[in-house]
Design a protein around this motif. Sequence first.
Motif, short mmCIF file in Angstrom:
data_model
loop_
_atom_site.label_atom_id
_atom_site.label_comp_id
_atom_site.label_asym_id
_atom_site.label_seq_id
_atom_site.Cartn_x
_atom_site.Cartn_y
_atom_site.Cartn_z
N LEU A 1 1.18 -0.98 -0.25
CA LEU A 1 -0.22 0.45 0.03
C LEU A 1 1.01 1.86 0.05
N LEU A 2 1.91 1.22 0.59
CA LEU A 2 2.94 2.51 1.12
C LEU A 2 3.43 2.37 -0.54
N VAL A 3 3.84 1.47 -1.17
CA VAL A 3 5.18 1.74 -1.93
C VAL A 3 3.82 2.25 -3.12
N CYS B 1 3.01 10.12 6.97
CA CYS B 1 5.37 11.29 6.76
C CYS B 1 5.93 10.03 5.96
N ALA B 2 5.85 8.79 6.12
CA ALA B 2 6.13 8.07 4.98
C ALA B 2 6.09 8.55 3.57
N ILE B 3 4.18 8.41 3.45
CA ILE B 3 4.44 8.87 2.45
C ILE B 3 4.86 9.72 1.81
N PHE B 4 5.09 10.86 2.80
CA PHE B 4 4.98 12.40 1.63
C PHE B 4 6.27 12.41 1.48
N SER C 1 11.27 1.08 1.17
CA SER C 1 10.23 1.07 2.21
C SER C 1 10.49 -0.08 3.44
N ALA C 2 12.06 -0.87 3.20
CA ALA C 2 11.51 -1.38 4.54
C ALA C 2 12.25 -0.94 5.87
N ILE C 3 13.02 0.68 4.53
CA ILE C 3 12.97 1.65 6.02
C ILE C 3 11.90 1.89 7.59
N ASP D 1 5.68 -2.10 8.56
CA ASP D 1 5.91 -2.89 6.77
C ASP D 1 6.58 -4.57 7.49
N LEU D 2 6.34 -4.82 5.75
CA LEU D 2 7.00 -5.85 5.98
C LEU D 2 8.47 -6.19 7.25
#
Lengths: 260, 277
Positions: free
Chosen positions: B72-74, B148-151, B218-220, B228-229
């Motif tokens: 979803l994030l990606v 924040c991550a999405i941004f 995105s793992a960060i 996340d995963l």
Amino acid sequence: MSTALRIALAASAALLTLGVAQAQEKTLRIGTEGAYPPFNNLTADGQLVGFDIDIAKALCDEMKVKCTFVAQDWDGIIPALQAGKFDAIVASMSITPERAEKVDFTNKYYNTPPAIAAPKDSDIKGVTKEDLAGKTIGVQASTTHFNYSTKAYTDSTIKPYPTAQEYQLDLANGRVDAVNDDITVLEGWLATPDGACCKLIGAITPDIEIHGPGAGIAVRKGDTELVNQFNKAIDAIRANGKYKEINDKYFKYDVYGGES
Amino acid sequence: MSAAAADVATKVEKPPAIPHGWPRQRILGYALVCMWIAFLAGIAAYLIVAWNGELFAKYAPSYVTGLGVTLLLVAISIVLGAILSVPIAYARMSKNRFLSGLAYAYVYFFRGTPLLAQTFLVYYGVGSFRPQLDMIGLWGFFREAFNCAIFAFSLNTAAYQAEILRGAIESVPRGQWEGAASLGLHKLQTMWKIILPQALIVALRPYGNEIILMIKGSAIVAIITVYDLMGITKLTYSRTFDFQSYVWAAIIYLIIVETLRHAVEWIERRITIHLQR
């Protein structure tokens, strides 16, 4: 003989002599986190300081071995011990059954209760599940406090942080409503200017199954001799007043807790 | 002209014949392939030996949830980044010195600094301006780590995607623009009907790479408290101290990346049918 082979041989020979030299000097490498004041912390100029460090130094003096310190992220501290990056962990590690499957522990060298802290204007009254229902709690990941929070505060959202510093930042700016950690760590932080935002709500009665009997020193599985040496040294510094001297440097009360 | 071309043609040599027997390169190649096979067999053997049904039953559902969060994030970041990349690419190609300079600075910053640093800047940096953000009503958005991550991710991928888009558009020969102009087509029409279809063929592979990089990057988010995963993996590891939690995560990431790679190849085969000879 090819050059590559020659280099490899020379390197292994060098390693061998290095290993022999180390064995002769009897250096003990101690792993610690360096982000958990007042127990262990890295100063601005890269020095490790804190209660854990002073205790470890006192134990090494007692055992008459030379000790060096290695700072290692909390998440990877047990794998790093197993991989031989250091020989013992002195990093306020609580003795728990899960960890004891992977490493051997000495007796505890201190035991303090966990606690909850929140912003000064918080409406949180106590530390029960009901008091914290619907709140977001920040905790350092991979700790007994994290395990306790996820088990005990099932009506709250639990957020995992890599170190104590990050949840402290997020408590100050309001991303979490409360944080859960060792009482001495929280008190130490609240006493600093950074901790001025917040207050201690109260101590949590430790759950022996989750929190264990206290913080011990971890060594690789089967390193019984080292465990015995450490245990003897802990008893010795308790008896000769060295422990009290270090204790009083950091705390107003005895953090060793009751005899177990 | 034609004589010169013929000259060049005569100078071209046949590719060397494939050597027979066991030259050094072939031995090395086989040895490397054997090493890889041994490595993969080792991992498979490890997973079989370390198989723990109880562990799997307990943590598999949370891995699925974590995978959902990662995807979803990606997905959101890539789409937002794609939208944002259009004006940036436009500004980057603009003749206006100020506009192109601004776009260049943006791309320069986001490509030149680590995604980890950008994510930290957004998460903890923004966090310290809480009173100001409260005033303009933006704190509600930035309070959530996921937002924040999405941004941060959208801004980051927008910079890369803008460069991909610009490169692809500029790879279309000028003659295509001129031809369209001679037919009396409007600039926007030219862009939409002639330039973009050709440019996107060039851009497809880099876009695929960018998505793959985002999935791995995105793992960060695990360190800014998003489950996340990777976050789930770390959590599982901290509960079990079982190394296979990381092996499983690696396998899941590998499967996603492999699936994406094949999807991109399939799309490429479809859209380049007219170019195949």
